[in-house]
Design an enzyme around this catalytic site. Sequence first.
Site, mmCIF file in Angstrom:
data_model
loop_
_atom_site.group_PDB
_atom_site.id
_atom_site.type_symbol
_atom_site.label_atom_id
_atom_site.label_comp_id
_atom_site.label_asym_id
_atom_site.label_seq_id
_atom_site.Cartn_x
_atom_site.Cartn_y
_atom_site.Cartn_z
ATOM 1 N N LEU A 135 7.565 -1.028 1.258
ATOM 2 C CA LEU A 135 7.885 -2.211 2.078
ATOM 3 C C LEU A 135 6.616 -2.786 2.697
ATOM 4 O O LEU A 135 6.562 -3.953 3.076
ATOM 5 C CB LEU A 135 8.856 -1.820 3.190
ATOM 6 C CG LEU A 135 10.276 -1.458 2.734
ATOM 7 C CD1 LEU A 135 11.074 -0.883 3.900
ATOM 8 C CD2 LEU A 135 10.967 -2.691 2.170
ATOM 9 N N GLY A 136 5.606 -1.930 2.840
ATOM 10 C CA GLY A 136 4.368 -2.398 3.468
ATOM 11 C C GLY A 136 3.423 -1.219 3.592
ATOM 12 O O GLY A 136 3.809 -0.085 3.361
ATOM 13 N N LYS A 188 -2.167 1.435 8.449
ATOM 14 C CA LYS A 188 -3.489 2.078 8.470
ATOM 15 C C LYS A 188 -3.376 3.533 8.016
ATOM 16 O O LYS A 188 -4.259 4.057 7.341
ATOM 17 C CB LYS A 188 -4.025 1.982 9.902
ATOM 18 C CG LYS A 188 -5.444 2.496 10.110
ATOM 19 C CD LYS A 188 -6.074 1.894 11.378
ATOM 20 C CE LYS A 188 -7.494 2.409 11.551
ATOM 21 N NZ LYS A 188 -7.512 3.700 12.319
ATOM 22 N N GLY A 224 -0.755 5.008 6.242
ATOM 23 C CA GLY A 224 0.094 5.345 5.103
ATOM 24 C C GLY A 224 1.028 4.194 4.794
ATOM 25 O O GLY A 224 0.845 3.091 5.303
ATOM 26 N N HIS A 225 2.019 4.465 3.980
ATOM 27 C CA HIS A 225 2.902 3.389 3.516
ATOM 28 C C HIS A 225 4.313 3.566 4.059
ATOM 29 O O HIS A 225 4.683 4.652 4.507
ATOM 30 C CB HIS A 225 2.945 3.398 1.979
ATOM 31 C CG HIS A 225 1.598 3.185 1.370
ATOM 32 N ND1 HIS A 225 1.342 3.392 0.039
ATOM 33 C CD2 HIS A 225 0.420 2.797 1.914
ATOM 34 C CE1 HIS A 225 0.066 3.139 -0.215
ATOM 35 N NE2 HIS A 225 -0.514 2.769 0.924
ATOM 36 N N VAL A 226 5.068 2.454 4.024
ATOM 37 C CA VAL A 226 6.481 2.500 4.396
ATOM 38 C C VAL A 226 7.296 2.177 3.141
ATOM 39 O O VAL A 226 6.981 1.215 2.442
ATOM 40 C CB VAL A 226 6.804 1.466 5.500
ATOM 41 C CG1 VAL A 226 8.247 1.606 5.953
ATOM 42 C CG2 VAL A 226 5.863 1.648 6.685
ATOM 43 N N ASP A 241 2.190 -3.118 23.490
ATOM 44 C CA ASP A 241 1.625 -3.645 22.247
ATOM 45 C C ASP A 241 2.560 -4.682 21.630
ATOM 46 O O ASP A 241 2.736 -4.707 20.415
ATOM 47 C CB ASP A 241 1.388 -2.477 21.270
ATOM 48 C CG ASP A 241 0.363 -2.842 20.203
ATOM 49 O OD1 ASP A 241 0.273 -2.114 19.191
ATOM 50 O OD2 ASP A 241 -0.326 -3.871 20.367
HETATM 51 MG MG MG Z 1 1.297 -1.726 15.146
#
Ligand code: MG
Length: 273
Positions: free
Chosen positions: A20-21, A24, A26-28, A137
Site C-alpha cells: 500500500l505504501g 522509512k 519498511g512497507h505497508v 505530529d
Molecule cells: Mg509519519
Amino acid sequence: QKEAAQKRWTISDFDVGKPLGRGKFGHVYIAREKRSNHIVALKVLFKSQLQQSQVEHQLRREVEIQSHLRHPNILRLYGYFYDQKRVYLILEYAARGELYKELQKCKYFSERRAATYVASLARALIYCHGKHVIHRDIKPENLLIGAQGELKIADFGWSVHTFNRRRTMCGTLDYLPPEMVESVEHDASVDIWSLGILCYEFLYGVPPFEAKEHSDTYRRIVQVDLKFPPKPIVSSSAKDLISQMLVKESTQRLALHKLLEHPWIVQNADPSG
Ligand SMILES: [Mg+2]
Ligand SMILES: O=C(O)c1cc(-c2cccc(F)c2)nc2ccccc12
C-alpha cells in the site's frame, strides 16, 4: 474482539497482498486475516532499521498508545508481533488511502470538505487529550481516508502521554508551533496549532509559513507571519477560525470544544464527519 488483543499473531495468520505504501522503516501491505477474512493493513518494520535510527522506544510507545485508543477518526491498531528480523503492526485498512495524495490531486478542498475534516480531527483530538495523549505530529502525511470518506489519524509515532514532553526535531517544521520550534515545554495546545495549520492547508493547498529555507519557515512561525492569499477565495469566517488557532501564546489558542461551536464549523461541517 477482546481475545484478539491477547492473541499471539504470526505471519502465517495472514494472506499478504499488494504493497500500500512504503515508509522509512519498511512497507505497508494489504492483508487478510485467514480465520476472520478481516482485511487489514500490515506494517512491516525492519528491526535493523529501527535500531539504526534508535526509535525502538518510540515504536513501543506508538503501539502502546494507539492500541488503547478507540475512536472513529483514529486508525485502529489491532495488535503486533515480531520475528527474527521484523516487527509487524496489524492496522485498520483505510480504503481511500492517504489524505495528502487527495489534497495534491484536488489542489485544495471546498470549505465544506475542509470544515468536515477539521471538525472530525477536533473530535479525535478531544478524545486523545481526554486520555492525556497529545499527537504532536498532525500533518497531511499522517492522515488517511476511510471507506466512507471519513478521516483517520494514523502514525502515533510522535504521540506522548503528557508526563514526558521532550521531542527531538526531525521531518518538516511546517506544522510545529512556536513553543516546539523554540523547544520549550509544550502541552495539548500544540495539536490545536497544527490543526490550524492543517485547516489553512486544506483551504489554500499550502501550509501558511512555507518558505524555501528552514530558517525562513522558523522565523515565520515564531513571528506568526500569517497571510491569506487573494486566491482561492476563502470566507472571512474561515480566516477568523484559523486566526484564533494560530496564536503564539499557547494558552490563548481557541479550545477544541470552542472550535466545534465556531460559526464556520457549524455552517460548513457535515455532522456525520
Ligand atoms: Mg509519519
Ligand atoms: O526483538 C525484540 O524483542 C524487539 C521487539 C520490538 C517491539 C516489541 C513490542 C512492540 C513493538 F512495537 C516493537 N521492537 C524491536 C525493535 C528492534 C529490535 C528488536 C525489537
